[in-house]
Motif scaffolding. Structure first.
Motif, PDB file in Angstrom:
ATOM      1  N   ASP A 253       0.813  -1.218   0.000  1.00 13.18           N
ATOM      2  CA  ASP A 253       0.000   0.000   0.000  1.00 13.18           C
ATOM      3  C   ASP A 253       0.850   1.273   0.000  1.00 13.18           C
ATOM      4  O   ASP A 253       0.328   2.374   0.145  1.00 13.18           O
ATOM      5  N   GLY A 254       2.167   1.124  -0.175  1.00  9.10           N
ATOM      6  CA  GLY A 254       3.054   2.269  -0.247  1.00  9.10           C
ATOM      7  C   GLY A 254       3.598   2.745   1.088  1.00  9.10           C
ATOM      8  O   GLY A 254       4.387   3.692   1.116  1.00  9.10           O
ATOM      9  N   THR A 255       3.209   2.111   2.185  1.00  5.12           N
ATOM     10  CA  THR A 255       3.697   2.518   3.496  1.00  5.12           C
ATOM     11  C   THR A 255       4.991   1.778   3.839  1.00  5.12           C
ATOM     12  O   THR A 255       5.435   0.885   3.128  1.00  5.12           O
ATOM     13  N   ILE A 256       5.578   2.154   4.957  1.00  2.00           N
ATOM     14  CA  ILE A 256       6.876   1.607   5.363  1.00  2.00           C
ATOM     15  C   ILE A 256       6.722   0.168   5.840  1.00  2.00           C
ATOM     16  O   ILE A 256       5.868  -0.137   6.673  1.00  2.00           O
ATOM     17  N   ASN A 257       7.551  -0.702   5.332  1.00  2.00           N
ATOM     18  CA  ASN A 257       7.558  -2.108   5.747  1.00  2.00           C
ATOM     19  C   ASN A 257       8.539  -2.263   6.911  1.00  2.00           C
ATOM     20  O   ASN A 257       9.671  -2.713   6.745  1.00  2.00           O
ATOM     21  N   SER A 258       8.090  -1.882   8.098  1.00  2.00           N
ATOM     22  CA  SER A 258       8.994  -1.874   9.250  1.00  2.00           C
ATOM     23  C   SER A 258       9.492  -3.268   9.610  1.00  2.00           C
ATOM     24  O   SER A 258      10.620  -3.415  10.106  1.00  2.00           O
TER      25      SER A 258
ATOM     26  N   VAL B 288      15.637   7.528  -1.588  1.00  2.00           N
ATOM     27  CA  VAL B 288      14.833   8.750  -1.602  1.00  2.00           C
ATOM     28  C   VAL B 288      13.348   8.401  -1.725  1.00  2.00           C
ATOM     29  O   VAL B 288      12.497   8.998  -1.052  1.00  2.00           O
ATOM     30  N   ALA B 289      13.014   7.420  -2.557  1.00  2.00           N
ATOM     31  CA  ALA B 289      11.622   6.988  -2.680  1.00  2.00           C
ATOM     32  C   ALA B 289      11.090   6.461  -1.349  1.00  2.00           C
ATOM     33  O   ALA B 289       9.936   6.719  -0.979  1.00  2.00           O
ATOM     34  N   LEU B 290      11.916   5.740  -0.611  1.00  2.00           N
ATOM     35  CA  LEU B 290      11.494   5.199   0.673  1.00  2.00           C
ATOM     36  C   LEU B 290      11.384   6.296   1.728  1.00  2.00           C
ATOM     37  O   LEU B 290      10.481   6.258   2.577  1.00  2.00           O
ATOM     38  N   GLU B 291      12.298   7.260   1.699  1.00  2.00           N
ATOM     39  CA  GLU B 291      12.224   8.365   2.648  1.00  2.00           C
ATOM     40  C   GLU B 291      10.965   9.202   2.434  1.00  2.00           C
ATOM     41  O   GLU B 291      10.311   9.636   3.392  1.00  2.00           O
ATOM     42  N   LEU B 292      10.624   9.443   1.176  1.00  2.00           N
ATOM     43  CA  LEU B 292       9.454  10.263   0.850  1.00  2.00           C
ATOM     44  C   LEU B 292       8.191   9.421   0.696  1.00  2.00           C
ATOM     45  O   LEU B 292       7.105   9.971   0.439  1.00  2.00           O
ATOM     46  N   GLN B 293       8.321   8.097   0.832  1.00  2.00           N
ATOM     47  CA  GLN B 293       7.202   7.152   0.715  1.00  2.00           C
ATOM     48  C   GLN B 293       6.435   7.357  -0.587  1.00  2.00           C
ATOM     49  O   GLN B 293       5.200   7.363  -0.623  1.00  2.00           O
ATOM     50  N   ASN B 294       7.205   7.501  -1.645  1.00  2.00           N
ATOM     51  CA  ASN B 294       6.634   7.693  -2.980  1.00  2.00           C
ATOM     52  C   ASN B 294       7.532   6.968  -3.982  1.00  2.00           C
ATOM     53  O   ASN B 294       8.633   7.442  -4.277  1.00  2.00           O
TER      54      ASN B 294
ATOM     55  N   ALA C 258      17.324  17.795   0.377  1.00  2.00           N
ATOM     56  CA  ALA C 258      17.629  18.009   1.795  1.00  2.00           C
ATOM     57  C   ALA C 258      16.465  17.549   2.673  1.00  2.00           C
ATOM     58  O   ALA C 258      16.676  17.000   3.763  1.00  2.00           O
ATOM     59  N   ASN C 259      15.245  17.725   2.189  1.00  2.00           N
ATOM     60  CA  ASN C 259      14.078  17.256   2.938  1.00  2.00           C
ATOM     61  C   ASN C 259      14.082  15.729   3.029  1.00  2.00           C
ATOM     62  O   ASN C 259      13.772  15.158   4.087  1.00  2.00           O
ATOM     63  N   ALA C 260      14.429  15.052   1.929  1.00  2.00           N
ATOM     64  CA  ALA C 260      14.533  13.596   1.965  1.00  2.00           C
ATOM     65  C   ALA C 260      15.595  13.157   2.972  1.00  2.00           C
ATOM     66  O   ALA C 260      15.402  12.187   3.722  1.00  2.00           O
ATOM     67  N   TYR C 261      16.716  13.863   3.001  1.00  2.00           N
ATOM     68  CA  TYR C 261      17.787  13.587   3.965  1.00  2.00           C
ATOM     69  C   TYR C 261      17.251  13.677   5.394  1.00  2.00           C
ATOM     70  O   TYR C 261      17.475  12.778   6.215  1.00  2.00           O
TER      71      TYR C 261
END
Length: 620
Positions: free
Chosen positions: A194-199, A424-430, A458-461
């Motif tokens: 569903d695009g969310t983080i797979n913790s 970056v895709a994982l940080e921004l969840q996109n 920088a925001n992704a960082y």
């Protein structure tokens, strides 16, 4: 002093599989002890040469806990092809050089989901190669992975790491792990459908798989050989180096010694920074700098900074002292281009414009929130702490930039490092920010990274740092190694000073933080020693470009570590208490030699004799 031998917890030791007579004898002995017979207790059975058989019986005989199941046990004879049912015929698989046993396990619970989805996993795959009892040297030597790891360790029909068999042939019990997912070299596993983080899988990847590998390898070794190992070692580079430090930080008793090369700790920080060269070129120039231009400027940097004793080495011995600036180099700037106080004179097709020269300086400096970079004369990014606007360090001058600033074709098309776009895709969840290799049910990668501003990156960082708990604390940057020190563990780490992917500044920064936490660098050297290798690239080989003057940078001109040179030093430290000191490196043809010193000492030319003869250097 040698470290006391570590043994698995008794709670983790599986009972040996014994023949029926042995069980009967044991039962009679137990009854006798309880008064059930007046006969003397039966003597204990002799220790078998191997208490488990290398066949399907191991699936029921070895059950260390409820989460773990053996899915394959297969014996290989010397000369057998290292292949299972689904091994491709091409290229031809390697052959076993000794008799050995392959055991494959899965440790749950994994992550449920749609079959075939990247985030669906049955659990952590483990592979352990076991030499015959006669060939076992009573040591474990577990090996780390690379990149996003992944592999076929959880498959009963494919081998995950056949190369580990070569290490097992030397007498070691050798384990590897897929870190909880099967897809190799891709970060898609870390995002749910569903695009969310797979913790769950982040946690397996970051830490849990590593500890499970240590625990299960030790339990299997004791069950198979009937006795525990005398010593256990970890060896890994890149992701494997990060893995070693994660275990050393969180489970230091898992191993007696750790060999951690080019460690990928500071994970989200440096990997987000790995996309910075592409973003800088996109924002400043509208696209990538041609490969021949990058190579031309890097070659000029080498020749500006590689001179020792009046002789060009062909690689930079101390990149921290190099302040080469292409905006001040008339021979690098195109004819008529006005740089910082100079007018370009180059008519070479690989000459650079002033804007390109400035962007290359940004790449060397490293990520900033606004895309700024100071004059290299004032700050060449050689500090061990970040400057005021600096988010991370860039690659050292002279290093091949094609891995992070790469392109292909004419006109050049950007070729970003996909681990960075995945991150970056994982940080921004996109997922759209990644390249097309990133797969998710909500949408696949679509190169949206090209639209990123400096502030966006920088925001992704910042997001990567904020999400550490959800990402399994992947950054592995805890400087407190008190438990490792107090338990007697030892670490040797190393980093190439021309690493094309992971800047060595990260290793220097981490060690300085450990020193600040634990009483200074001399106190840290009692258990953790760092070597920096001039000219060496990522984990091995030459990472420097060839200079515009002097010898080409090749294996015959750049002295590099020999196979097992670091590992042998670690074993001597752990088992004999021999503290590692300067190591003499040689080029492939032995024509060039140079010592590498325990940081912070550096190999220093004595002032006379050939600069390519290691005898003419001392550690200072």
């Amino acid at each position: 002093m040698a470290r006391p031998k570590q043994h698995p917890s008794p709670l983790l030791r599986p009972l040996p599989t014994l023949p029926p007579r042995a069980w009967a004898a044991g039962l009679l002995a137990a009854l006798g002890a309880c008064g059930g017979s007046d006969d003397p207790p039966a003597p204990p059975p002799p220790s078998p040469s191997a208490t488990l058989s290398c066949d399907d019986s191991m699936k029921t005989a070895f059950k260390p806990d409820a989460n773990t199941r053996v899915i394959l046990a297969k014996a290989f004879r010397q000369g057998d092809a290292l292949a299972l049912a689904d091994t491709p015929a091409t290229p031809a698989p390697a052959k076993a050089s000794q008799d050995m046993c392959l055991v494959k396990m899965v440790v749950g619970p994994g992550n449920a989901g749609t079959a075939g989805a990247p985030s669906t996993s049955p659990g952590i795959g483990l592979e352990v190669w076991l030499p015959t009892p006669a060939n076992w040297n009573q040591r474990i030597r577990n090996l780390g992975g690379g990149g996003w790891a992944g592999g076929s360790q959880a498959s009963a029909t494919q081998i995950g790491n056949a190369g580990a068999a070569a290490t097992a042939a030397l007498g070691y019990a050798v384990g590897t792990t897929d870190t909880g997912h099967a897809i190799a070299g891709n970060g898609s596993f870390a995002m749910k459908e569903d695009g969310t983080i797979n913790s769950a899988l982040w946690g397996d990847f970051a830490e849990r798989s590593l500890h499970e590998l240590a625990v299960k390898t030790k339990a299997l070794v004791e069950a198979y050989y009937g006795k525990p190992q005398q010593y256990a070692y970890w060896e890994g580079c890149s992701t494997g180096g990060r893995q070693g430090y994660k275990i050393a930080q969180e489970h230091p008793d898992d191993y007696d010694g750790y060999l951690n090369g080019a460690p990928a700790f500071n994970w989200t920080r440096f990997i987000t920074n790995e996309l910075y060269p592409q973003v800088a070129m996109q924002r400043d120039l509208g696209g990538p700098i041609a490969a021949d231009k990058l190579r031309r400027v890097s070659a000029a940097a080498v020749s500006a900074c590689d001179t020792v004793g009046g002789q060009h080495l062909g690689f930079i011995a101390d990149p921290g002292q190099c302040r080469y600036d292409p905006t001040r180099d008339a021979s690098a700037l195109c004819a008529g281009v006005a740089g910082n106080g100079v007018v370009g004179t180059s008519t070479d097709a690989a000459c650079v414009s002033l804007a390109e020269a400035r962007t290359i300086n940004k790449i060397w400096y490293g990520q900033t929130a606004d895309g700024s970079a100071p004059d290299p004369q004032a700050d060449n990014a050689s500090g061990t702490t970040l400057a005021s606007r600096q988010l991370w360090w860039g690659l050292t001058r002279g290093t091949d930039l094609s891995g992070l600033a790469g392109s292909s074709g004419t006109p050049p098309v950007a070729r970003p490092f996909t681990i960075a776009t995945d991150m970056v895709a994982l940080e921004l969840q996109n997922p759209a920010y990644a390249t097309s290799s990133f797969i998710n049910a909500t949408g696949n990668g679509a190169d949206k990274w090209k639209d990123m501003s400096y502030a966006d990156l920088a925001n992704a960082y910042d997001r990567g740092i904020a999400l550490q708990a959800a990402f399994g604390h992947i950054n592995t940057d805890n400087p407190d190694l008190t438990q490792l020190r107090d338990g007697g563990g030892k670490v040797i780490s190393y980093h190439g000073l021309a690493d094309q992917l992971i800047t060595p500044a990260g290793s220097l920064n981490y060690l300085s933080r450990v020193a600040d936490k634990m009483g200074g660098i001399e106190a840290v050297q009692a258990f953790n020693r760092l070597y920096l290798v001039p000219g060496m690239g990522h984990c091995a080989g030459v990472g420097s470009v060839s200079g515009s003057a002097g010898p080409a940078a090749t294996a015959d001109t750049v002295p590099l570590p020999a196979a097992n040179q670091f590992f042998d030093a670690l074993v001597a430290w752990v088992e004999k208490g021999t503290q590692p000191g300067p190591l003499m490196l040689k080029s492939a043809d032995a024509s060039v030699s140079m010592p590498i010193c325990v940081h912070p000492q550096k190999a220093t030319y004595k002032g006379s004799g050939s600069a390519t003869d290691g005898a003419n250097y001392s550690c200072r």
